[in-house]
Scaffold this active site. Structure first.
Site, PDB file in Angstrom:
ATOM      1  N   TYR A 138      -2.620  -0.528  10.557  1.00 34.61           N
ATOM      2  CA  TYR A 138      -2.517  -0.907   9.144  1.00 34.61           C
ATOM      3  C   TYR A 138      -1.224  -0.366   8.553  1.00 34.61           C
ATOM      4  O   TYR A 138      -0.508  -1.081   7.847  1.00 34.61           O
ATOM      5  CB  TYR A 138      -3.730  -0.376   8.383  1.00 34.61           C
ATOM      6  CG  TYR A 138      -3.699  -0.689   6.901  1.00 34.61           C
ATOM      7  CD1 TYR A 138      -3.926  -1.990   6.449  1.00 34.61           C
ATOM      8  CD2 TYR A 138      -3.472   0.311   5.952  1.00 34.61           C
ATOM      9  CE1 TYR A 138      -3.912  -2.288   5.094  1.00 34.61           C
ATOM     10  CE2 TYR A 138      -3.451   0.017   4.604  1.00 34.61           C
ATOM     11  CZ  TYR A 138      -3.671  -1.280   4.170  1.00 34.61           C
ATOM     12  OH  TYR A 138      -3.648  -1.564   2.819  1.00 34.61           O
ATOM     13  N   SER A 189       0.852  -1.190   0.000  1.00 35.43           N
ATOM     14  CA  SER A 189       0.000   0.000   0.000  1.00 35.43           C
ATOM     15  C   SER A 189       0.886   1.238   0.000  1.00 35.43           C
ATOM     16  O   SER A 189       2.030   1.203   0.481  1.00 35.43           O
ATOM     17  CB  SER A 189      -0.890   0.011   1.256  1.00 35.43           C
ATOM     18  OG  SER A 189      -1.572   1.249   1.390  1.00 35.43           O
TER      19      SER A 189
END
Length: 294
Positions: A148, A135
């Site tokens: 995250y 990501s």
């Protein structure tokens, strides 16, 4: 090529698989509980010609059994795509150690389990590709995604190390870095198991919910940020010749990717400089000549 992908039943997974099949690859897709709660998704995958294998990336035995089945069914695994993952949102202080453990078990330990399961046969053959879906939040921090962020930064480091430790065995490693996309990601977020620290944050305690709603509205107003871009990027990287694949591929159409790309390029230069200084620059180049392991 023969490709095994985790997280096949939703999000980026279904789009990636459709593109891979269209490109002529043989695909095995991992699904949790394919005969139960994910039976409909598994049936849809089988209709595409995909071999469905049951894998829970948080379970060693499940990973070993699922990878062995995929290997036997496909006749070998040329590419592993680590796509399975889950997001988190909320004030970082509210997340307990168990919350962090749950997230790391899927996003980081799950990736490690899958890689360890496929590497022996890739190394012995002297070829293969590990493709990790990371990501842009594994490169820069945004508020309220703390756990995250931490998992994706870990995936980036994991990938960096595998890249150099496997290069001389002919096994390639690459990373796809998506920005935020309108997928099932937002519907499956992990939230803090407790909000007991909220009073200490005052008005800011309401900020995570407002930020998430605002970002979902932002994505709805920017249809160019389509998840199909991620599937296209994955297929493009796989299609490139070994040794010619980019290590990192940023996928984003709303500003984050353009901002982070120079950062990635600079890190690559720093890494190459350090490796040259240490006399190990060859570890950054993929050996495509012959197997290095029996």
């Amino acid at each position: 090529m023969n490709i095994l992908i985790t997280g096949a039943n939703s999000g980026f997974g279904t789009l990636i698989i459709a593109d891979l099949v269209k490109a002529g690859h043989r695909v095995a897709g991992s699904v949790r509980d394919p005969e139960g709660r994910n039976a409909e998704a598994a049936a849809a995958l089988r209709n595409l010609g995909v071999e469905v294998v049951e894998i829970d990336v948080t379970d060693d035995a499940s990973v070993e059994a699922g990878v062995a089945k995929a290997d036997k069914t496909l006749g070998g695994i040329d590419v592993l795509i680590n796509n399975a993952g889950v997001g988190a949102h909320g004030l970082q202080e509210n997340f307990s150690a168990e919350d962090f453990r749950r997230l790391f078990d899927i996003n980081v330990f799950g990736v490690q389990r899958m890689i360890r399961a496929v590497l022996p046969q890739m190394r012995s053959r002297g070829s293969g590709l590990i493709l990790n879906v990371s990501s842009l939040l594994g490169r820069v921090v945004l508020p309220f995604y703390g756990p995250y962020n931490a998992t994706k930064w870990a995936v980036e480091a994991l990938s960096e190390n595998y890249r150099v430790e496997l290069s001389q065995f002919g096994v390639d490693v690459a990373v796809i870095e998506p920005g935020g996309f309108p997928t099932t990601f937002f519907g499956n977020l992990i939230y803090p198991s407790s909000a007991d620290r909220d009073p200490g944050y005052g008005e800011m305690a309401a900020a995570p919910k407002a930020a998430l709603e605002g970002f979902e509205g932002f994505l709805a107003a920017n249809p160019q940020q389509t998840p199909q871009l991620v599937a296209d990027a994955v297929v493009d990287v796989i299609g490139k010749a070994p040794g010619a694949r980019p290590f990192r591929t940023e996928v984003d159409r709303v500003g984050m990717g353009d901002a982070i790309r120079p950062y990635n390029d600079q890190l690559d230069q720093v890494t190459r400089g350090l490796f040259a200084n240490f006399g190990i620059a060859d570890m950054l180049e993929l050996n495509t000549s012959k197997p290095e392991a029996a």
